[in-house]
Every structure is written in C-alpha cells, then in structure tokens.
Write an enzyme that holds these catalytic residues in place. Sequence first.
Site, mmCIF file in Angstrom:
data_model
loop_
_atom_site.group_PDB
_atom_site.id
_atom_site.type_symbol
_atom_site.label_atom_id
_atom_site.label_comp_id
_atom_site.label_asym_id
_atom_site.label_seq_id
_atom_site.Cartn_x
_atom_site.Cartn_y
_atom_site.Cartn_z
ATOM 1 N N LYS A 180 0.845 -1.200 0.000
ATOM 2 C CA LYS A 180 0.000 0.000 0.000
ATOM 3 C C LYS A 180 0.875 1.244 0.000
ATOM 4 O O LYS A 180 1.461 1.598 1.026
ATOM 5 C CB LYS A 180 -0.931 0.033 1.217
ATOM 6 N N GLU A 389 10.344 15.633 14.840
ATOM 7 C CA GLU A 389 10.676 15.485 13.419
ATOM 8 C C GLU A 389 9.870 16.500 12.613
ATOM 9 O O GLU A 389 8.642 16.476 12.632
ATOM 10 C CB GLU A 389 10.335 14.057 12.975
HETATM 11 P P1 NAD Z 1 2.704 8.230 7.675
HETATM 12 O O1 NAD Z 1 3.003 7.470 8.917
HETATM 13 O O2 NAD Z 1 1.703 9.304 7.735
HETATM 14 O O3 NAD Z 1 2.173 7.226 6.522
HETATM 15 C C1 NAD Z 1 2.948 6.139 6.075
HETATM 16 C C2 NAD Z 1 2.017 5.117 5.424
HETATM 17 O O4 NAD Z 1 1.115 4.613 6.408
HETATM 18 C C3 NAD Z 1 1.127 5.674 4.304
HETATM 19 O O5 NAD Z 1 0.981 4.696 3.296
HETATM 20 C C4 NAD Z 1 -0.199 5.910 5.024
HETATM 21 O O6 NAD Z 1 -1.303 5.895 4.147
HETATM 22 C C5 NAD Z 1 -0.225 4.731 5.970
HETATM 23 N N1 NAD Z 1 -1.076 4.898 7.160
HETATM 24 C C6 NAD Z 1 -1.423 6.061 7.780
HETATM 25 N N2 NAD Z 1 -2.242 5.796 8.835
HETATM 26 C C7 NAD Z 1 -2.382 4.442 8.882
HETATM 27 C C8 NAD Z 1 -3.091 3.556 9.742
HETATM 28 N N3 NAD Z 1 -3.827 4.005 10.761
HETATM 29 N N4 NAD Z 1 -3.017 2.224 9.505
HETATM 30 C C9 NAD Z 1 -2.265 1.743 8.486
HETATM 31 N N5 NAD Z 1 -1.589 2.536 7.622
HETATM 32 C C10 NAD Z 1 -1.632 3.873 7.824
HETATM 33 O O7 NAD Z 1 4.112 8.719 7.137
HETATM 34 P P2 NAD Z 1 4.407 9.676 5.891
HETATM 35 O O8 NAD Z 1 4.015 11.050 6.285
HETATM 36 O O9 NAD Z 1 3.852 9.067 4.650
HETATM 37 O O10 NAD Z 1 6.023 9.559 5.796
HETATM 38 C C11 NAD Z 1 6.900 10.301 6.569
HETATM 39 C C12 NAD Z 1 7.385 9.495 7.768
HETATM 40 O O11 NAD Z 1 8.013 8.300 7.329
HETATM 41 C C13 NAD Z 1 8.428 10.240 8.570
HETATM 42 O O12 NAD Z 1 8.156 10.099 9.951
HETATM 43 C C14 NAD Z 1 9.733 9.518 8.206
HETATM 44 O O13 NAD Z 1 10.743 9.617 9.175
HETATM 45 C C15 NAD Z 1 9.253 8.120 8.012
HETATM 46 N N6 NAD Z 1 10.199 7.337 7.209
HETATM 47 C C16 NAD Z 1 10.990 6.402 7.831
HETATM 48 C C17 NAD Z 1 11.929 5.678 7.094
HETATM 49 C C18 NAD Z 1 12.850 4.671 7.758
HETATM 50 O O14 NAD Z 1 13.488 3.911 7.050
HETATM 51 N N7 NAD Z 1 12.928 4.640 9.086
HETATM 52 C C19 NAD Z 1 12.039 5.894 5.718
HETATM 53 C C20 NAD Z 1 11.212 6.842 5.116
HETATM 54 C C21 NAD Z 1 10.288 7.554 5.874
#
Ligand code: NAD
Length: 500
Positions: A180, A389
């Site tokens: 997803k 962050e």
């Molecule tokens: P996010 O947590 O908002 O969303 C990530 C994914 O989760 C999306 O596909 C979203 O639709 C889904 N999602 C959101 N709510 C959900 C729920 N309740 N249940 C299941 N899925 C859900 O993150 P974002 O804003 O898309 O990305 C930025 C974040 O990702 C930052 O915090 C960044 O640090 C992190 N990140 C971490 C790494 C790593 O390797 N540690 C790499 C890239 C990004």
Amino acid sequence: MRHYQLFIDGEFTDAASGQTFESRNPSDGNVIATVAKGGREDVARAITAARRAFDEGPWPSMTPAERSAILLRLAAILQERQGELSELEAEDAGHTLRLANLFTVPLAVNHLQFLAEEAGRLEYTESIAQRAPFPAPAWNFVQREPYGVCAGIIPWNFPLIMAVWKAAPALATGNTMVLKPSPYTPATATEFVAAAGEAGVPKGVLNVVHGTGPIAGEALVTDARVDKVAFTGSTAVGKRIMQLASETLKKVTLELGGKGPTILLDDADLDIAVPGALWATYLHGGQMCESGTRCFVPAGLYDEVVARLVESSEGLTVGSAMDFASDIGPLVDHRQVDTVKRYVQIGQDEGAKLLTGGDVPTGVPQGGYYFAPTIFGGVENSMRIAQEEIFGPVLSVIRYESVEEAIRLANDTIYGLAGSVWSRDIPRALEVAKRIKNGTVWINDHHLLSAAAPHGGYKQSGLGRELGRWGLEEYLQVKHIHVDQTPTKDQKFWYQVIGL
Ligand code: NAD
C-alpha cells in the site's frame, strides 16, 4: 492525465466502489493523475490473491536462485526505464531530476539486485548440534521458511525505493505481498508492480492497493490472513499499527521517524563538514527519515561554522523538481509546508534565532509547495524544533562545550535512527560513533545507506532491520526439525516418563 489502478492477482482493476482520488504535482499543484481508491473489499481481494499465491502457487517452493533470477530481471527493467521513472518520481513525489537520476532510481536498482542475490546466498537449512537431556540418535536442523502473506505499507518520501525495500526482501525469501503506497505518491510503486509482472513474478505474488491509511492500511493490518506487516512511516502511525497487529499477533517490522545528529568534532575538516551538515539536512528538502537535522558544533568553532552554513545555504536554488537547475525541490504537499511554517514559529517562540530562510522562497513556480532552506542558531536540545521530526529543510545548530556533552545531547531524544560524526581523527570519531544510540552512524558523510548493511532504528525509530541479510531474515521464520533415529522402542527410555 494518468489513471492509476489497483493491481490484484496479476490484473489492473478499479476499486470495487468505483471511487477515485486525485494526485498532484508538488512542483505546481496541478492534478496529474486520478487514482483508484481501494477500500476494505479491495484489500480483502488482494489478500485472497496473495494468500492463494502463497498457499497454492509456485512462488514459495521455487528455489532461491529461481526467484533471484526473476527479481534480477525486474531490476534490469527498472534500469532500462531509469529516465522515465526519474521523471515520474519528479512529477509525483517532487524528487528533483538530479536526485531522481543520481540517487533514487540507481539506488532502487542496486538495492533490488543486492537483495535478490543475497537471498540466494542465505542458508535455508542449517544442521545444529543436539543438546537435549536425552542423548537420542537424531538429526537436528533448522529450516528457514517464509512467513506467508506480508503487508508492505510505505510513505511518500521515496516511493520507488520504499517499494523495493518492502517487496524485494519479502519476495526474494518466498513470501507474497500486498503493497500500500502513500496516497500522495501512487506513480512509481504502480510502475514497479507492473514491471514485476513483466519480469515473471507470478500473479498474486505482488499486489498493490492504493488508498488511505485509516481504511486500506488498517484493513491490511487487521486481516487475520496477513502474517507480517512491514511498515515505514511516522512513529505515531507505527505505534497504531503495532497495537492493531497485536490482535492477531502478526510479526511487525517498523521503520519510523528520526531526528539525526551531525556531530562536528573540533578537528573536523570544515570544507567537508559544513557542506556535509547541509547535505545531511537538505537532501530531498529534509523529507528523509535519516536526515541529520541537529548539528552539534564545538563552542570554539560555533561562529565560523554558523557563518559558513548560512552562506552556503543561501546559495542554494529552490525550484521545480522538473528543472535540472534546482538544488532543492518542493515539499510533498501544502500541508507539509504549513507544518514546517508552524515549526519555524515554534522555534522563534522558544527563543531560537532564525538565521536564514523561515518562509516560502521568492521566485518559485506558482501553486507549488516550496520552503526555503532554514537554519536556526542558538538552539537548545530540549526545544521542540530539536526534539520533533519536522520533515522539511530546517537545521538546528546546537553549541557544545565538551565531546561528552555532545554525545549526551545527541542521545537525548526519543529517536535513534541515523547520525554522523565529522573528524580528521578516525579512531576518535569511531569512539564517538560507538556511543551514539543510532542504528546507523556515518563518519565524514551522511545518507549513504548500503544495500549490504542493516538499516533501522534504536528506541522509537523502529523495530527490526531492513537491507542486508538482516533485512532478509526479518521475512523468514525458523523451524526446528528433529529426525529421531532411535532404533527400538526400548531404547526410547524417556517414554517411561508416562509409563509406556
Ligand atoms: P505516515 O506514517 O503518515 O504514513 C505512512 C504510510 O502509512 C502511508 O501509506 C499511510 O497511508 C499509511 N497509514 C497512515 N495511517 C495508517 C493507519 N492508521 N493504519 C495503516 N496505515 C496507515 O508517514 P508519511 O508522512 O507518509 O512519511 C513520513 C514518515 O516516514 C516520517 O516520519 C519519516 O521519518 C518516516 N520514514 C521512515 C523511514 C525509515 O526507514 N525509518 C524511511 C522513510 C520515511
């Protein structure tokens, strides 16, 4: 205008509800695609396909070498389409063309190749010594087996690389997957699964469902037929996913947020370390989990370092991702611009000194989601801009008096993903690196993740590891098999325990 569909059981399809959502180009805000909006019914259908492909299909019982050959074909297809994929990543996710061509697509190809090959080198059957209290003549071994159906839930910042980081280890080790992507960035993940089909990945093995986190994401996490959830995203959503997954005790790996330190020691080569601190912060506009957004500077060098950081920062060009002249492209969405603005206000209210940037820059294309490279000086590590962050181009410069203090402050955060130490004295830098509670520490660089090395977080930056053999092992269960060769029942004296 493109239209992205769901990919289920080897076929592109619209959502059962017929609903769609729009995807915008962050460089100008224009709608560039409509996207099928997957709901619970679509997720259930994708899981059924992945379940069937795992339980009845050839994929899990193929040899690792056979699966590896197919995934290497997929890597070759991605490599051939480098130009096209780079443009898509620019248009859809705001990667500048330079970032996409030099970093994003080559890294995605390299990581896919390495993981496909490394899966072929793992030991799937390993003999072990018998240490039971009964010295039975027996052969004991450990068999490594795939979990089954995995859910891969990924963020918007690196859609193609994130799709590779999830699908490559899962598939290479014999699992099947429902992926997803983030609703902000549907493009390259869809191209990726379509290319997987072309490369010979059997139908149902890799599916994609676009949709929102609360609906499509949660449907994946709560379905009892899913064996493992591999999530990359924010720490807040990671916690929610772990809670939901506990209902069915799924295996969970979480790659979450960060607030990386860059520690300049007093013998750092400032010609490398000053641009290095900006490289750590501004790559992809700071929208990277491993960004180094807290720069620790010795008090004696503070004024010089700050002056050089500000001068270099002001020389950077912010502009359209589609323009090769842009050093920094847009943020993914206007809400992200609002978030960064809010943090700039918080920083000022907390008493940090805004040295440069801090707002939307001038001269950028109309309608896009831009933010100027921003530096705060006089930051205390306890301030919110140093603890939370921001996910934008904002650097906090923090003065320190002793290396002990720098290490203590660098570790004083809920996060522990990645950081860097800058020094001419490598043994000294290594001593500092060992004491930083992060999953990755670079010395005299930042961001250089290797396909062969583990990537993941200490503390609230995550659980488990991606990449390298450590990442592959997260997709394998270990099963103990005992083959008893005691020749007669009489010699099985342990049966006497229950009088047999
Ligand atoms: P996010 O947590 O908002 O969303 C990530 C994914 O989760 C999306 O596909 C979203 O639709 C889904 N999602 C959101 N709510 C959900 C729920 N309740 N249940 C299941 N899925 C859900 O993150 P974002 O804003 O898309 O990305 C930025 C974040 O990702 C930052 O915090 C960044 O640090 C992190 N990140 C971490 C790494 C790593 O390797 N540690 C790499 C890239 C990004």
